[in-house]
Design a protein around this motif. Structure first.
Motif, PDB file in Angstrom:
ATOM      1  N   MET A  90      -2.606  10.854   0.104  1.00 50.49           N
ATOM      2  CA  MET A  90      -4.068  11.238  -0.345  1.00 50.49           C
ATOM      3  C   MET A  90      -4.985  10.639  -1.383  1.00 50.49           C
ATOM      4  O   MET A  90      -5.639   9.974  -0.820  1.00 50.49           O
ATOM      5  N   ILE A  91      -4.379  10.534  -2.369  1.00 49.99           N
ATOM      6  CA  ILE A  91      -4.900   9.596  -3.707  1.00 49.99           C
ATOM      7  C   ILE A  91      -4.545   8.075  -3.429  1.00 49.99           C
ATOM      8  O   ILE A  91      -4.990   6.954  -4.055  1.00 49.99           O
ATOM      9  N   MET A  92      -3.092   8.425  -3.623  1.00 48.91           N
ATOM     10  CA  MET A  92      -1.868   6.840  -3.929  1.00 48.91           C
ATOM     11  C   MET A  92      -1.377   6.065  -3.141  1.00 48.91           C
ATOM     12  O   MET A  92      -0.976   7.855  -2.098  1.00 48.91           O
ATOM     13  N   GLY A  93      -0.565   5.639  -2.665  1.00 48.34           N
ATOM     14  CA  GLY A  93      -0.292   4.963  -1.490  1.00 48.34           C
ATOM     15  C   GLY A  93       1.333   4.135  -2.640  1.00 48.34           C
ATOM     16  O   GLY A  93       1.235   3.820  -3.672  1.00 48.34           O
ATOM     17  N   THR A  94       2.262   4.009  -1.929  1.00 52.75           N
ATOM     18  CA  THR A  94       3.325   3.142  -2.283  1.00 52.75           C
ATOM     19  C   THR A  94       2.884   1.699  -0.803  1.00 52.75           C
ATOM     20  O   THR A  94       3.106   1.565  -0.136  1.00 52.75           O
ATOM     21  N   MET A  95       3.381   0.211  -1.763  1.00 50.34           N
ATOM     22  CA  MET A  95       3.138  -0.602  -0.999  1.00 50.34           C
ATOM     23  C   MET A  95       4.602  -1.386  -1.228  1.00 50.34           C
ATOM     24  O   MET A  95       5.542  -1.307  -2.807  1.00 50.34           O
ATOM     25  N   THR A  96       5.839  -1.353  -0.451  1.00 56.81           N
ATOM     26  CA  THR A  96       7.082  -2.033   0.229  1.00 56.81           C
ATOM     27  C   THR A  96       6.821  -3.176   0.030  1.00 56.81           C
ATOM     28  O   THR A  96       6.355  -3.627   1.651  1.00 56.81           O
ATOM     29  N   VAL A  97       7.381  -3.514  -0.841  1.00 53.78           N
ATOM     30  CA  VAL A  97       7.235  -5.919  -0.441  1.00 53.78           C
ATOM     31  C   VAL A  97       8.926  -5.889   0.403  1.00 53.78           C
ATOM     32  O   VAL A  97      10.169  -5.575  -0.817  1.00 53.78           O
ATOM     33  N   PHE A  98       9.127  -6.905   0.997  1.00 51.86           N
ATOM     34  CA  PHE A  98      10.328  -7.380   1.622  1.00 51.86           C
ATOM     35  C   PHE A  98      10.485  -9.015   1.323  1.00 51.86           C
ATOM     36  O   PHE A  98      10.185  -9.305   1.759  1.00 51.86           O
ATOM     37  N   ALA A  99      11.496  -9.192   0.023  1.00 53.76           N
ATOM     38  CA  ALA A  99      11.829 -10.139  -0.121  1.00 53.76           C
ATOM     39  C   ALA A  99      13.157 -10.868  -0.203  1.00 53.76           C
ATOM     40  O   ALA A  99      13.676 -10.205  -1.076  1.00 53.76           O
ATOM     41  N   SER A 100      13.093 -12.107   0.679  1.00 58.97           N
ATOM     42  CA  SER A 100      14.543 -13.101  -0.160  1.00 58.97           C
ATOM     43  C   SER A 100      15.606 -11.283   0.002  1.00 58.97           C
ATOM     44  O   SER A 100      16.698 -12.006  -0.736  1.00 58.97           O
ATOM     45  N   GLY A 101      15.669 -10.734   1.025  1.00 58.36           N
ATOM     46  CA  GLY A 101      16.496  -9.783   1.232  1.00 58.36           C
ATOM     47  C   GLY A 101      16.452  -8.528   0.209  1.00 58.36           C
ATOM     48  O   GLY A 101      17.001  -7.627   0.493  1.00 58.36           O
ATOM     49  N   ASN A 102      15.930  -8.569  -0.779  1.00 58.81           N
ATOM     50  CA  ASN A 102      15.845  -7.395  -1.609  1.00 58.81           C
ATOM     51  C   ASN A 102      14.412  -6.474  -1.081  1.00 58.81           C
ATOM     52  O   ASN A 102      13.678  -7.596  -0.750  1.00 58.81           O
ATOM     53  N   LYS A 103      14.416  -5.014  -1.393  1.00 58.04           N
ATOM     54  CA  LYS A 103      13.052  -4.512  -1.298  1.00 58.04           C
ATOM     55  C   LYS A 103      12.761  -4.603  -2.893  1.00 58.04           C
ATOM     56  O   LYS A 103      13.061  -4.262  -3.616  1.00 58.04           O
ATOM     57  N   ALA A 104      10.785  -4.425  -3.148  1.00 58.08           N
ATOM     58  CA  ALA A 104      10.355  -3.733  -3.879  1.00 58.08           C
ATOM     59  C   ALA A 104       9.309  -2.332  -3.905  1.00 58.08           C
ATOM     60  O   ALA A 104       8.005  -2.880  -2.924  1.00 58.08           O
ATOM     61  N   GLU A 105       9.527  -1.846  -4.300  1.00 60.68           N
ATOM     62  CA  GLU A 105       8.425  -0.765  -3.498  1.00 60.68           C
ATOM     63  C   GLU A 105       8.345  -0.667  -5.590  1.00 60.68           C
ATOM     64  O   GLU A 105       7.845  -0.335  -6.168  1.00 60.68           O
ATOM     65  N   ILE A 106       6.573  -0.845  -5.193  1.00 66.52           N
ATOM     66  CA  ILE A 106       5.097  -0.282  -6.336  1.00 66.52           C
ATOM     67  C   ILE A 106       4.592   1.101  -5.449  1.00 66.52           C
ATOM     68  O   ILE A 106       3.998   1.035  -4.605  1.00 66.52           O
ATOM     69  N   LYS A 107       4.939   1.892  -6.248  1.00 66.49           N
ATOM     70  CA  LYS A 107       4.375   3.501  -5.978  1.00 66.49           C
ATOM     71  C   LYS A 107       3.818   4.026  -7.107  1.00 66.49           C
ATOM     72  O   LYS A 107       3.007   3.073  -7.925  1.00 66.49           O
ATOM     73  N   SER A 108       2.541   4.771  -6.760  1.00 66.22           N
ATOM     74  CA  SER A 108       1.736   5.593  -7.500  1.00 66.22           C
ATOM     75  C   SER A 108       0.206   4.524  -7.047  1.00 66.22           C
ATOM     76  O   SER A 108      -0.826   4.430  -8.414  1.00 66.22           O
ATOM     77  N   MET A 109      -0.079   4.022  -6.644  1.00 63.29           N
ATOM     78  CA  MET A 109      -1.157   2.775  -6.308  1.00 63.29           C
ATOM     79  C   MET A 109      -2.374   3.457  -5.655  1.00 63.29           C
ATOM     80  O   MET A 109      -1.814   3.745  -5.096  1.00 63.29           O
ATOM     81  N   PRO A 110      -3.045   3.859  -6.360  1.00 58.87           N
ATOM     82  CA  PRO A 110      -3.903   4.047  -5.852  1.00 58.87           C
ATOM     83  C   PRO A 110      -5.117   3.121  -4.826  1.00 58.87           C
ATOM     84  O   PRO A 110      -4.687   2.317  -4.276  1.00 58.87           O
ATOM     85  N   LYS A 111      -4.795   4.561  -3.879  1.00 57.85           N
ATOM     86  CA  LYS A 111      -4.963   4.263  -2.327  1.00 57.85           C
ATOM     87  C   LYS A 111      -6.041   3.688  -1.783  1.00 57.85           C
ATOM     88  O   LYS A 111      -5.522   1.781  -1.222  1.00 57.85           O
ATOM     89  N   ASP A 112      -7.096   3.482  -2.340  1.00 57.25           N
ATOM     90  CA  ASP A 112      -8.276   2.151  -1.608  1.00 57.25           C
ATOM     91  C   ASP A 112      -7.841   0.621  -2.298  1.00 57.25           C
ATOM     92  O   ASP A 112      -8.244  -0.492  -1.625  1.00 57.25           O
ATOM     93  N   ASN A 113      -7.509   0.713  -3.743  1.00 53.76           N
ATOM     94  CA  ASN A 113      -7.473  -0.467  -4.118  1.00 53.76           C
ATOM     95  C   ASN A 113      -5.142  -1.530  -3.494  1.00 53.76           C
ATOM     96  O   ASN A 113      -4.818  -2.525  -3.436  1.00 53.76           O
ATOM     97  N   GLY A 114      -4.664  -0.368  -3.167  1.00 55.75           N
ATOM     98  CA  GLY A 114      -3.309  -0.706  -3.431  1.00 55.75           C
ATOM     99  C   GLY A 114      -3.677  -1.229  -1.164  1.00 55.75           C
ATOM    100  O   GLY A 114      -2.388  -2.156  -1.197  1.00 55.75           O
ATOM    101  N   LYS A 115      -3.580  -0.567  -1.100  1.00 53.64           N
ATOM    102  CA  LYS A 115      -4.103  -0.323   1.274  1.00 53.64           C
ATOM    103  C   LYS A 115      -4.793  -1.905   1.206  1.00 53.64           C
ATOM    104  O   LYS A 115      -4.659  -3.010   2.168  1.00 53.64           O
ATOM    105  N   ALA A 116      -5.665  -2.188   0.393  1.00 57.83           N
ATOM    106  CA  ALA A 116      -6.870  -3.390   0.635  1.00 57.83           C
ATOM    107  C   ALA A 116      -5.774  -4.596  -0.218  1.00 57.83           C
ATOM    108  O   ALA A 116      -5.712  -6.171   0.676  1.00 57.83           O
ATOM    109  N   LEU A 117      -5.120  -4.351  -0.997  1.00 59.91           N
ATOM    110  CA  LEU A 117      -3.995  -5.491  -1.744  1.00 59.91           C
ATOM    111  C   LEU A 117      -2.873  -5.437  -0.555  1.00 59.91           C
ATOM    112  O   LEU A 117      -3.004  -6.717   0.487  1.00 59.91           O
ATOM    113  N   ALA A 118      -2.796  -4.897   0.022  1.00 60.42           N
ATOM    114  CA  ALA A 118      -1.699  -5.031   0.779  1.00 60.42           C
ATOM    115  C   ALA A 118      -1.993  -5.324   2.045  1.00 60.42           C
ATOM    116  O   ALA A 118      -1.349  -6.388   3.068  1.00 60.42           O
TER     117      ALA A 118
END
Length: 179
Positions: A90-118
């Motif tokens: 509803m307000i926050m989200g999680t962006m998961t980045v898969f890089a060089s065989g690794n997975k990085a989760e960036i949590k509690s991103m404000p939904k508007d900025n996070g989705k636009a960046l993803a």
């Protein structure tokens, strides 16, 4: 909010929904940028043990946390990123980045900025690592993703409406012809 740090950083800060907990990182950002590197988008989020700043530049994705007790800097050059996922609440989200065989989760991103960046990051990946505002043909970064990953990223871009059906078909044909 104006930070008067650098014009590109100030412009990205102006698009942030809030800078709570990231003012120190914004001030330190020029110290971690490479020569010729410019900031395109910012978001806040939690990665690892702390709240910090997610920075999309013309060369890489950066997570920066600069606290009193310690600092954290992790970067993901675009050619090393194979895919990006966004899961929004509803307000926050999680962006998961898969890089060089690794997975990085960036949590509690404000939904508007996070989705636009993803979404913008997916577009960069679909263009073969071409920086925002740089034509794909002019990208100095070679394509290092396998065709299956490129097609998956292309499918994601079409699903979120980041590219048209015509662009999808053209890029899909180009990927398949490169095999």
């Amino acid at each position: 909010m104006s930070t008067n740090v650098r014009p590109d950083i100030d412009a990205a800060v102006a698009k942030l929904s809030g800078t709570l907990g990231s003012k120190r990182e914004i001030a330190k950002l020029p110290e971690v940028l490479w020569e010729g590197e410019t900031v395109d988008m910012l978001a806040t989020g939690i990665y690892g043990k702390g709240n910090g700043l997610v920075v999309m530049t013309n060369m890489r994705l950066i997570f920066l946390k600069h606290g009193i007790m310690g600092q954290q800097l992790e970067d993901f050059p675009y050619p090393k990123i194979s895919s990006v996922q966004w899961q929004g609440g509803m307000i926050m989200g999680t962006m998961t980045v898969f890089a060089s065989g690794n997975k990085a989760e960036i949590k509690s991103m404000p939904k508007d900025n996070g989705k636009a960046l993803a979404d913008k990051l997916r577009m960069v990946l679909a263009r073969g690592g071409a920086a925002p505002g740089v034509p794909a043909a002019a990208a100095a970064v070679p394509q290092q993703q396998d065709p299956a990953s490129r097609l998956a990223t292309l499918d994601q871009l079409r699903a979120v409406g980041a590219i048209s059906d015509q662009e999808y078909q053209e890029r899909r044909t180009a990927i398949l012809n490169s095999i």
